[in-house]
Design a protein around this motif. Structure first.
Motif, PDB file in Angstrom:
ATOM      1  N   MET A  71     -17.517  11.182  -0.052  1.00  0.00           N
ATOM      2  CA  MET A  71     -16.727  10.417   0.689  1.00  0.00           C
ATOM      3  C   MET A  71     -15.576   9.680   0.002  1.00  0.00           C
ATOM      4  O   MET A  71     -14.917   8.767   0.635  1.00  0.00           O
ATOM      5  N   TYR A  72     -15.868   9.699  -1.316  1.00  0.00           N
ATOM      6  CA  TYR A  72     -14.596   8.983  -2.134  1.00  0.00           C
ATOM      7  C   TYR A  72     -13.785   9.990  -2.498  1.00  0.00           C
ATOM      8  O   TYR A  72     -13.904  10.954  -2.986  1.00  0.00           O
ATOM      9  N   VAL A  73     -12.375   9.648  -2.598  1.00  0.00           N
ATOM     10  CA  VAL A  73     -11.481  10.439  -2.805  1.00  0.00           C
ATOM     11  C   VAL A  73     -10.412   9.669  -3.846  1.00  0.00           C
ATOM     12  O   VAL A  73     -10.234   8.458  -3.878  1.00  0.00           O
ATOM     13  N   SER A  74      -9.785  10.417  -4.574  1.00  0.00           N
ATOM     14  CA  SER A  74      -8.694   9.920  -5.685  1.00  0.00           C
ATOM     15  C   SER A  74      -7.187  10.549  -5.403  1.00  0.00           C
ATOM     16  O   SER A  74      -6.627   9.793  -6.443  1.00  0.00           O
ATOM     17  N   SER A  75      -7.331  11.562  -4.473  1.00  0.00           N
ATOM     18  CA  SER A  75      -5.794  12.063  -4.426  1.00  0.00           C
ATOM     19  C   SER A  75      -5.772  12.629  -3.225  1.00  0.00           C
ATOM     20  O   SER A  75      -6.591  12.903  -2.493  1.00  0.00           O
ATOM     21  N   GLY A  76      -4.567  12.690  -2.817  1.00  0.00           N
ATOM     22  CA  GLY A  76      -4.192  13.510  -1.385  1.00  0.00           C
ATOM     23  C   GLY A  76      -4.635  14.870  -1.374  1.00  0.00           C
ATOM     24  O   GLY A  76      -5.075  15.141  -0.427  1.00  0.00           O
ATOM     25  N   GLU A  77      -4.597  15.392  -2.594  1.00  0.00           N
ATOM     26  CA  GLU A  77      -5.217  17.054  -2.547  1.00  0.00           C
ATOM     27  C   GLU A  77      -6.460  16.970  -2.266  1.00  0.00           C
ATOM     28  O   GLU A  77      -7.035  17.973  -1.470  1.00  0.00           O
ATOM     29  N   GLU A  78      -7.148  16.138  -2.894  1.00  0.00           N
ATOM     30  CA  GLU A  78      -8.792  15.999  -2.715  1.00  0.00           C
ATOM     31  C   GLU A  78      -9.030  15.875  -1.337  1.00  0.00           C
ATOM     32  O   GLU A  78      -9.937  16.222  -0.659  1.00  0.00           O
ATOM     33  N   PHE A  93       9.885   2.949   3.827  1.00  0.00           N
ATOM     34  CA  PHE A  93       9.336   3.645   2.480  1.00  0.00           C
ATOM     35  C   PHE A  93      10.578   3.895   1.233  1.00  0.00           C
ATOM     36  O   PHE A  93      11.784   3.845   1.692  1.00  0.00           O
ATOM     37  N   ASN A  94      10.178   3.541   0.077  1.00  0.00           N
ATOM     38  CA  ASN A  94      11.325   3.854  -1.020  1.00  0.00           C
ATOM     39  C   ASN A  94      11.740   5.230  -0.819  1.00  0.00           C
ATOM     40  O   ASN A  94      10.977   6.199  -1.022  1.00  0.00           O
ATOM     41  N   PRO A  95      12.886   5.483  -0.560  1.00  0.00           N
ATOM     42  CA  PRO A  95      13.551   6.963  -0.293  1.00  0.00           C
ATOM     43  C   PRO A  95      13.260   7.948  -1.585  1.00  0.00           C
ATOM     44  O   PRO A  95      13.060   9.049  -1.583  1.00  0.00           O
ATOM     45  N   LYS A  96      13.163   7.110  -2.705  1.00  0.00           N
ATOM     46  CA  LYS A  96      13.027   8.123  -3.890  1.00  0.00           C
ATOM     47  C   LYS A  96      11.747   8.570  -3.993  1.00  0.00           C
ATOM     48  O   LYS A  96      11.523   9.614  -4.787  1.00  0.00           O
ATOM     49  N   TRP A  97      10.666   7.818  -3.795  1.00  0.00           N
ATOM     50  CA  TRP A  97       9.340   8.253  -3.782  1.00  0.00           C
ATOM     51  C   TRP A  97       9.143   9.336  -2.546  1.00  0.00           C
ATOM     52  O   TRP A  97       7.948   9.921  -2.910  1.00  0.00           O
ATOM     53  N   ILE A  98       9.676   9.400  -1.612  1.00  0.00           N
ATOM     54  CA  ILE A  98       9.196  10.325  -0.578  1.00  0.00           C
ATOM     55  C   ILE A  98      10.327  11.475  -0.519  1.00  0.00           C
ATOM     56  O   ILE A  98      10.142  12.588   0.456  1.00  0.00           O
ATOM     57  N   ASP A  99      11.324  11.482  -1.179  1.00  0.00           N
ATOM     58  CA  ASP A  99      12.396  12.512  -1.314  1.00  0.00           C
ATOM     59  C   ASP A  99      11.571  13.852  -1.392  1.00  0.00           C
ATOM     60  O   ASP A  99      11.073  14.097  -2.393  1.00  0.00           O
ATOM     61  N   GLY A 100      11.801  14.873  -0.460  1.00  0.00           N
ATOM     62  CA  GLY A 100      11.528  16.204  -0.580  1.00  0.00           C
ATOM     63  C   GLY A 100      10.104  16.272   0.037  1.00  0.00           C
ATOM     64  O   GLY A 100       9.440  17.202  -0.047  1.00  0.00           O
ATOM     65  N   ARG A 121       0.936  -1.165   0.064  1.00  0.00           N
ATOM     66  CA  ARG A 121      -0.043  -0.208   0.045  1.00  0.00           C
ATOM     67  C   ARG A 121       0.720   1.283  -0.134  1.00  0.00           C
ATOM     68  O   ARG A 121       0.379   2.239   0.152  1.00  0.00           O
ATOM     69  N   GLN A 122       2.052   0.887  -0.111  1.00  0.00           N
ATOM     70  CA  GLN A 122       3.084   1.938  -0.059  1.00  0.00           C
ATOM     71  C   GLN A 122       2.731   3.401  -1.012  1.00  0.00           C
ATOM     72  O   GLN A 122       2.723   4.499  -0.416  1.00  0.00           O
ATOM     73  N   LYS A 123       2.370   3.336  -2.168  1.00  0.00           N
ATOM     74  CA  LYS A 123       2.055   4.351  -3.086  1.00  0.00           C
ATOM     75  C   LYS A 123       0.932   5.143  -2.674  1.00  0.00           C
ATOM     76  O   LYS A 123       0.961   6.203  -2.763  1.00  0.00           O
ATOM     77  N   ASP A 124      -0.183   4.298  -2.161  1.00  0.00           N
ATOM     78  CA  ASP A 124      -1.382   5.073  -1.543  1.00  0.00           C
ATOM     79  C   ASP A 124      -0.997   5.912  -0.231  1.00  0.00           C
ATOM     80  O   ASP A 124      -1.475   6.669  -0.142  1.00  0.00           O
ATOM     81  N   MET A 125      -0.138   4.999   0.638  1.00  0.00           N
ATOM     82  CA  MET A 125      -0.006   5.683   1.916  1.00  0.00           C
ATOM     83  C   MET A 125       0.890   7.044   1.483  1.00  0.00           C
ATOM     84  O   MET A 125       0.670   7.912   2.288  1.00  0.00           O
ATOM     85  N   ILE A 126       1.684   7.267   0.818  1.00  0.00           N
ATOM     86  CA  ILE A 126       2.401   8.208   0.346  1.00  0.00           C
ATOM     87  C   ILE A 126       1.507   9.313  -0.345  1.00  0.00           C
ATOM     88  O   ILE A 126       1.521  10.576   0.107  1.00  0.00           O
ATOM     89  N   GLU A 127       0.637   8.876  -1.335  1.00  0.00           N
ATOM     90  CA  GLU A 127      -0.244   9.820  -1.705  1.00  0.00           C
ATOM     91  C   GLU A 127      -1.196  10.488  -0.814  1.00  0.00           C
ATOM     92  O   GLU A 127      -1.234  11.722  -0.754  1.00  0.00           O
TER      93      GLU A 127
END
Length: 217
Positions: free
Chosen positions: A160-167, A78-85, A52-58
């Motif tokens: 109640m449904y979302v598709s992104s962290g921003e939403e 977590f993959n350091p490249k995916w969470i860098d910055g 679930r790593q990608k969704d956790m990051i998102e």
């Protein structure tokens, strides 16, 4: 071994609803005061091998709200490249069940994410029902329930449904700013709990189990 034999058929029963039997143990009287739930967004669980790593990051990284991850999850996984910055959530240790209950009582919202296998089988995790009894606003990643079957109310199906962290962050900020919106959502979530028929659920499970034993399914 059973895993090597494969399965000839699968019979579905909504076992994910069983947390509703614990509602009187873990439920806290709801307040529509946001300050009573200082944690804006929380995830409780394990890293699950990174599935679930990608969704956790998102949903939980790079957010401008108070976001926490509690359980057997560490930033080093977590993959350091995916969470860098990216801005990191607060990481907390694992909690025992009653400690977890108190923790979730201080949480405004969470979002249901799932392993790819859950998504392939349209399986809603029991976590969704745990959120209900804790009084947590229960958002759902649209990938998990693309048919929007968890909620029946049209407003809930839309909000109640979302598709992104921003939403997700935008909707949580709406809850923090609008007490009536929060009250409306809590009301609809309570309706799901109140409409649950415990006896019917148990009777259906027993009837299905007997048929399985007799080979009638």
């Amino acid at each position: 071994k059973i895993n090597e034999l494969g399965q000839k058929s699968v019979t579905y029963f909504p076992l994910e609803q069983f947390p509703l039997f614990m509602r009187n143990i873990y439920k806290r009287p709801d307040s529509t005061k946001v300050e009573d739930r200082p944690i804006d967004l929380a995830y409780c669980g394990s890293f699950r091998g990174g599935r679930r790593q990608k969704d956790m990051i998102e949903y939980f990284f790079n957010r401008n709200i108070r976001t926490e991850m509690t359980g057997n999850i560490k930033i080093a996984q977590f993959n350091p490249k995916w969470i860098d910055g990216k801005k990191q959530p607060i990481f907390n240790k694992s909690l025992k069940q009653m400690e977890l209950s108190k923790y979730m009582h201080n949480t405004l919202a969470s979002v249901v994410i799932a392993d790819p296998l859950y998504i392939d089988y349209y399986d809603i995790a029991q976590r969704a029902y745990e959120h209900l009894i804790y009084g947590v606003v229960n958002f759902i990643d649209l990938k998990v329930d693309p048919d929007k079957s968890f909620y029946e109310n049209p407003f809930m199906k839309d909000f109640m449904y979302v598709s992104s962290g921003e939403e997700l962050e935008r909707k949580i900020n709406m809850l923090k700013q609008d007490e009536n919106l929060l009250r409306q959502i809590r009301m609809h979530q309570h309706m799901i709990i109140d409409s649950f028929d415990y006896k019917e659920y148990v009777d259906k499970f027993k009837a299905m189990f007997i048929k399985l034993i007799k080979g009638e399914m």
